[in-house]
Design a protein around this motif. Structure first.
Motif, PDB file in Angstrom:
ATOM      1  N   ARG A  10      28.634 -15.118 -11.437  1.00 25.27           N
ATOM      2  CA  ARG A  10      28.449 -13.522 -11.314  1.00 25.27           C
ATOM      3  C   ARG A  10      27.480 -13.220  -9.883  1.00 25.27           C
ATOM      4  N   GLU A  39      29.361 -14.150  -4.305  1.00 24.09           N
ATOM      5  CA  GLU A  39      30.025 -13.310  -3.628  1.00 24.09           C
ATOM      6  C   GLU A  39      31.402 -13.724  -3.027  1.00 24.09           C
ATOM      7  N   ARG A  92      33.955 -13.513  -5.940  1.00 26.20           N
ATOM      8  CA  ARG A  92      34.475 -12.269  -6.021  1.00 26.20           C
ATOM      9  C   ARG A  92      35.382 -11.734  -4.768  1.00 26.20           C
TER      10      ARG A  92
END
Length: 494
Positions: free
Chosen positions: A272, A275, A278
């Motif tokens: 999670r 970065e 993602r």
């Protein structure tokens, strides 16, 4: 300043080559299984073993940073050229030319996936499997093997891993040997899982074309994000369910193995907070949607909506992760769709994965730093740090990332000019777009390009000198430029 310790460098290179003899057992086993000659693999195996043992006998000291650059460069160059020896010995088809064999060998060990093969049917199963093994080694094997050997010799091997991933080289454990074992275990585990899933699709009838040989061959090069296939049609030889399975393993192979290790330990917060992950997944999704939309609005596209989605997801994933598999001849796609795929060649997966190209982390830092600079431009007194996953990125790292990205793009552009000029000199003209994509594909270790070197094409039609240039581009690109540039500076040898 002390001079280069040649004996230590040669000795460590010998240790790498000694262990490099072991993978030759795989094509020997395949040759015996299918009634083919094992000589093309047994002879270089013995030669590599003898050379490695002989070089390793030189007296060595602790490896310093300068020697590490030399070992990284020589290791990749040596294993690529040695990997071509069985192709020359077998000498069938295009491999009657040593230049073609060297191109294929370097393409294998650098996980590029570019090929000069015109007719797959004339080559033995052992030779085609050797190409797959080379790529599996290139994914992580060569540097991890070197690191494990160096650590067993009580040599500081961290420099090698830092040369492979020039930005964040986070260790999983305090000892580099333990880190190598963990990463190697994850890599082997993913490969075994891929082979089992693909084989299960074959024996259950969901993918009747998938034999045990094919399952192993494609498992080796999907996790390695490498792209060689023993099939002329690449992954397009199989039904769509295989395409989706391969997408999963290509995506995993291009994910940071540090992150994969965290997931195995149920540290989902790490996922999670990343970065980079993602950004990497976001690029895959956005580019896939864009290509799918372009295909569906193209009146010449013959497939339906589901085919467009599947083909766009597969091809975007294959190119972003620098794997280079194909399920369709995207040479026939619209110019806009091809331009998107071309742009994907410059992205790459995550740092700490098997992927090549510039890599997602560097682009993320470039974008964040550029955004910071734009903001600060209108507020000169403002002080604003660049943060990545909550951590401040120091200015020296930002400068290094800017410099690497610029140097990589300059190398790519110069290579393009040389390929065009050499084609004209050899009376084998190359169009500008063909040269752009061939330079990007070989330097960033992608595999297929456009035009004659498209997904179902071959690099064999380029001029011989252009193929030599591309062989060097694959080598320099795989070790991320810096080690080779360092060797070219006069101060390095003083």
């Amino acid at each position: 300043m002390t001079s280069i310790d040649v004996r230590t460098t040669v000795s460590i290179l010998g240790a790498v080559l000694r262990w490099y003899a072991v993978p030759f057992l795989a094509p020997i086993a395949v040759a015996l299984l299918y009634g083919e000659s094992p000589v093309p693999y047994a002879a270089p195996m013995l030669g590599t073993l003898a050379l490695g043992v002989g070089l390793e006998r030189f007296e060595r000291e602790n490896l310093q940073e300068r020697e590490a650059f030399l070992v990284v460069s020589l290791s990749w160059l040596s294993v690529g050229l040695i990997g071509a020896v069985p192709l020359v010995i077998e000498g069938t088809g295009v491999f009657a030319s040593p230049v073609n064999a060297a191109f294929e060998g370097m393409s294998g060990i650098t996980t590029t996936g570019a090929t000069v093969i015109r007719d797959f049917s004339v080559h033995s199963r052992a030779l085609l499997m050797w190409r797959q093994v080379l790529q599996w080694l290139g994914g992580l094997g060569v540097l991890l093997l070197a690191t494990a050997v160096l650590s067993r010799l009580s040599v500081a091997g961290a420099q090698l891993m830092e040369s492979e991933a020039r930005t964040d080289s986070t260790r999983l454990t305090p000892k580099i040997e333990d880190t190598a074992q963990i990463i190697g275990g994850i890599y082997a585990g993913l490969t075994a899982l891929a082979a089992l899933v693909l084989f299960a699709l074959g024996i259950t009838g969901l993918a009747p074309e998938m034999t045990a040989y094919d399952a192993v061959a494609h498992a080796l090069t999907s996790v390695a994000t490498a792209g060689f296939s023993p099939r002329a049609e690449s992954v397009g030889a199989f039904v769509p369910v295989v395409h989706w399975v391969v997408v999963v393993f290509m995506t995993l192979g291009a994910t940071s193995f540090v992150l994969l290790y965290a997931l195995l330990r149920r540290d989902f917060a790490r996922l999670r907070e990343s970065e980079e992950f993602r950004f990497y997944v976001g690029v895959l999704g956005a580019a896939s949607l864009l290509v799918a939309g372009l295909l569906l609005t193209d009146s010449n596209y013959a497939g339906g909506p589901w085919a467009a989605v599947r083909q766009s997801v597969f091809q975007v994933t294959s190119i972003v992760t620098t794997t280079g598999y194909a399920t369709v001849d995207f040479n026939t796609w619209s110019p806009a769709a091809k331009q998107v795929l071309f742009m994907c060649m410059f992205i790459g997966g995550m740092v700490g994965s098997t992927t090549c190209s510039i890599k997602a982390l560097r682009w993320l830092i470039v974008l964040k730093a550029f955004g910071r600079d734009l903001s600060v431009a209108s507020h000169r007194s403002a002080v604003r740090a660049v943060r990545l996953s909550g951590e401040v990125v120091d200015e020296e790292t930002i400068r290094d990332v800017y410099a690497y990205t610029l140097v990589a793009l300059v190398f790519f552009l110069l290579a393009t000019v040389l390929i065009v000029a050499d084609g004209a000199r050899a009376n084998q003209p190359v169009s500008e777009f063909e040269a752009l994509t061939a330079a990007a594909s070989t330097f960033f270790n992608i595999g297929p390009a456009f035009g004659r070197a498209g997904p179902y094409g071959t690099y064999e039609g380029f001029a011989r000198s252009s193929k030599v240039l591309m062989t060097l581009l694959m080598w320099v690109g795989r070790i991320e430029i810096i080690p080779v540039l360092v060797l070219l500076t006069p101060n390095f040898w003083r």
